[in-house]
Write a protein that holds these residues in place. Structure first.
Motif, mmCIF file in Angstrom:
data_model
loop_
_atom_site.group_PDB
_atom_site.id
_atom_site.type_symbol
_atom_site.label_atom_id
_atom_site.label_comp_id
_atom_site.label_asym_id
_atom_site.label_seq_id
_atom_site.Cartn_x
_atom_site.Cartn_y
_atom_site.Cartn_z
ATOM 1 N N HIS A 258 31.438 40.026 43.091
ATOM 2 C CA HIS A 258 32.433 40.065 42.018
ATOM 3 C C HIS A 258 33.367 38.875 42.221
ATOM 4 C CE1 HIS A 258 31.075 44.252 42.295
ATOM 5 N NE2 HIS A 258 31.359 44.334 41.017
ATOM 6 N N ARG A 259 33.152 37.811 41.442
ATOM 7 C CA ARG A 259 33.900 36.570 41.622
ATOM 8 C C ARG A 259 34.936 36.390 40.506
ATOM 9 N NH1 ARG A 259 28.713 34.424 41.097
ATOM 10 N NH2 ARG A 259 29.631 33.041 39.538
ATOM 11 N N PRO A 260 36.042 35.709 40.814
ATOM 12 C CA PRO A 260 37.070 35.484 39.794
ATOM 13 C C PRO A 260 36.555 34.742 38.559
ATOM 14 C CG PRO A 260 37.951 34.992 41.950
ATOM 15 C CD PRO A 260 36.477 35.248 42.134
ATOM 16 N N ASP A 261 35.632 33.794 38.724
ATOM 17 C CA ASP A 261 35.166 33.014 37.571
ATOM 18 C C ASP A 261 34.307 33.825 36.600
ATOM 19 O OD1 ASP A 261 33.015 33.139 39.393
ATOM 20 O OD2 ASP A 261 32.240 31.191 38.764
ATOM 21 N N GLU A 262 33.976 35.058 36.945
ATOM 22 C CA GLU A 262 33.221 35.943 36.056
ATOM 23 C C GLU A 262 34.127 36.822 35.192
ATOM 24 O OE1 GLU A 262 29.429 36.861 38.975
ATOM 25 O OE2 GLU A 262 31.167 38.189 39.033
ATOM 26 N N VAL A 263 35.415 36.788 35.443
ATOM 27 C CA VAL A 263 36.345 37.732 34.820
ATOM 28 C C VAL A 263 37.356 37.008 33.935
ATOM 29 C CG1 VAL A 263 38.078 39.529 35.280
ATOM 30 C CG2 VAL A 263 36.107 39.267 36.816
ATOM 31 N N LEU A 264 37.496 37.512 32.720
ATOM 32 C CA LEU A 264 38.567 37.065 31.835
ATOM 33 C C LEU A 264 39.626 38.156 31.845
ATOM 34 C CD1 LEU A 264 36.521 35.824 28.724
ATOM 35 C CD2 LEU A 264 37.464 34.451 30.591
ATOM 36 N N VAL A 265 40.864 37.778 32.068
ATOM 37 C CA VAL A 265 41.950 38.757 32.079
ATOM 38 C C VAL A 265 42.848 38.552 30.867
ATOM 39 C CG1 VAL A 265 41.962 39.038 34.587
ATOM 40 C CG2 VAL A 265 43.450 37.343 33.557
ATOM 41 N N ALA A 266 43.387 39.653 30.383
ATOM 42 C CA ALA A 266 44.399 39.619 29.332
ATOM 43 C C ALA A 266 45.733 39.787 30.039
ATOM 44 C CB ALA A 266 44.182 40.756 28.339
ATOM 45 N N GLU A 267 46.564 38.795 29.874
ATOM 46 C CA GLU A 267 47.865 38.801 30.529
ATOM 47 C C GLU A 267 48.930 38.972 29.462
ATOM 48 O OE1 GLU A 267 49.238 36.310 34.249
ATOM 49 O OE2 GLU A 267 49.280 35.083 32.442
ATOM 50 N N ASP A 268 49.778 39.957 29.655
ATOM 51 C CA ASP A 268 50.821 40.263 28.685
ATOM 52 C C ASP A 268 51.795 39.105 28.585
ATOM 53 O OD1 ASP A 268 52.676 41.379 27.026
ATOM 54 O OD2 ASP A 268 53.108 43.101 28.278
ATOM 55 N N ILE B 273 48.785 42.025 33.991
ATOM 56 C CA ILE B 273 47.411 42.087 33.493
ATOM 57 C C ILE B 273 47.240 43.430 32.793
ATOM 58 C CG2 ILE B 273 44.989 42.236 34.170
ATOM 59 C CD1 ILE B 273 45.601 40.137 36.294
ATOM 60 N N CYS B 274 46.847 43.373 31.511
ATOM 61 C CA CYS B 274 46.709 44.599 30.727
ATOM 62 C C CYS B 274 45.264 44.884 30.332
ATOM 63 C CB CYS B 274 47.628 44.565 29.513
ATOM 64 S SG CYS B 274 47.511 43.084 28.500
ATOM 65 N N GLY B 275 44.343 44.025 30.767
ATOM 66 C CA GLY B 275 42.935 44.266 30.492
ATOM 67 C C GLY B 275 42.071 43.174 31.091
ATOM 68 N N TYR B 276 40.782 43.454 31.140
ATOM 69 C CA TYR B 276 39.837 42.439 31.598
ATOM 70 C C TYR B 276 38.456 42.719 31.034
ATOM 71 C CZ TYR B 276 37.486 45.510 34.969
ATOM 72 O OH TYR B 276 36.750 46.523 35.533
ATOM 73 N N VAL B 277 37.626 41.683 31.044
ATOM 74 C CA VAL B 277 36.206 41.789 30.728
ATOM 75 C C VAL B 277 35.474 40.920 31.746
ATOM 76 C CG1 VAL B 277 36.242 39.929 28.980
ATOM 77 C CG2 VAL B 277 34.440 41.676 28.919
ATOM 78 N N ARG B 278 34.359 41.443 32.258
ATOM 79 C CA ARG B 278 33.585 40.729 33.278
ATOM 80 C C ARG B 278 32.242 40.324 32.686
ATOM 81 N NH1 ARG B 278 30.288 42.776 37.896
ATOM 82 N NH2 ARG B 278 30.081 40.983 39.264
ATOM 83 N N LEU B 279 31.903 39.035 32.816
ATOM 84 C CA LEU B 279 30.651 38.467 32.312
ATOM 85 C C LEU B 279 29.780 38.029 33.479
ATOM 86 C CD1 LEU B 279 31.907 36.133 29.454
ATOM 87 C CD2 LEU B 279 30.439 38.119 29.197
ATOM 88 N N VAL B 280 28.557 38.520 33.521
ATOM 89 C CA VAL B 280 27.635 38.162 34.604
ATOM 90 C C VAL B 280 26.251 37.860 34.030
ATOM 91 C CG1 VAL B 280 28.856 39.596 36.295
ATOM 92 C CG2 VAL B 280 26.909 40.546 35.044
#
Length: 182
Positions: A56-66, A78-85
């Protein structure tokens, strides 16, 4: 004094790629949003594992920052995230990315953040050269399935009774969408 349209608008969170500094916030968000509706693993218990590890690497995750006030959380949170692999390590499958995690903080639910994260995932997947975006969702998670369908994902397969959760067999639903078709 009448309220202006800009004053009525809900602030929009910023979407960015995660960094190692987000580990604690993402691990907390994962625990806080755990639900038998979507989780196939048990509820995490202390001592808690870090969010990031070798798989689980940081470059795979997009975070929603308030950006301040979105969904009732504090600015910068951080109010949400989506992980792309990549779904497999195979070169012949490199044109596909998979959503392998989507979470929205309770305070931001119902604000459109899940939809915003899905759209950001599609844009990021296309930017990375993907032609398809896929995901897996449990059959009993009707709200998530409806959201995915509304964003163009279609059911491409069902693995009947794939998981035994809460005393019942639950189907694993495979969904996907093209990133190259209009």
């Amino acid at each position: 004094m009448p309220e202006t349209e800009s004053a009525r608008r809900t602030p929009t969170p910023s979407i960015r790629v995660a960094t190692l500094a987000d580990d604690t916030a993402l691990a907390r968000l994962d625990r806080d949003t755990w639900s038998p509706r979507h989780a196939v693993t048990p509820l995490p218990e202390p001592p808690y594992e870090p969010y990031f590890d070798v798989t689980h690497r940081p470059d795979e995750v997009l975070v929603a920052e308030d950006s301040g006030g979105f969904g009732g959380s504090e600015g910068g949170a951080i109010c949400g995230y989506v992980r792309l692999v990549r779904p497999t390590p195979l070169a012949c499958n490199a044109h596909v990315l998979q959503i392998n995690g989507l979470a929205v903080a309770e305070s931001a639910r119902g604000t459109g953040l899940g939809r915003l994260l899905l759209r950001a995932a599609g844009e990021e997947a296309a930017r990375r050269g993907a032609r398809r975006l896929t995901l897996r969702v449990l059959s009993h998670n009707a709200p998530a399935r409806a959201l995915y369908a509304s964003e163009g994902f279609v059911v491409e397969g069902v693995l009947p009774g794939e998981f035994f959760l809460g005393g019942e067999y639950v189907d694993d639903v495979l969904m996907g969408r093209s990133l190259t078709e209009e």
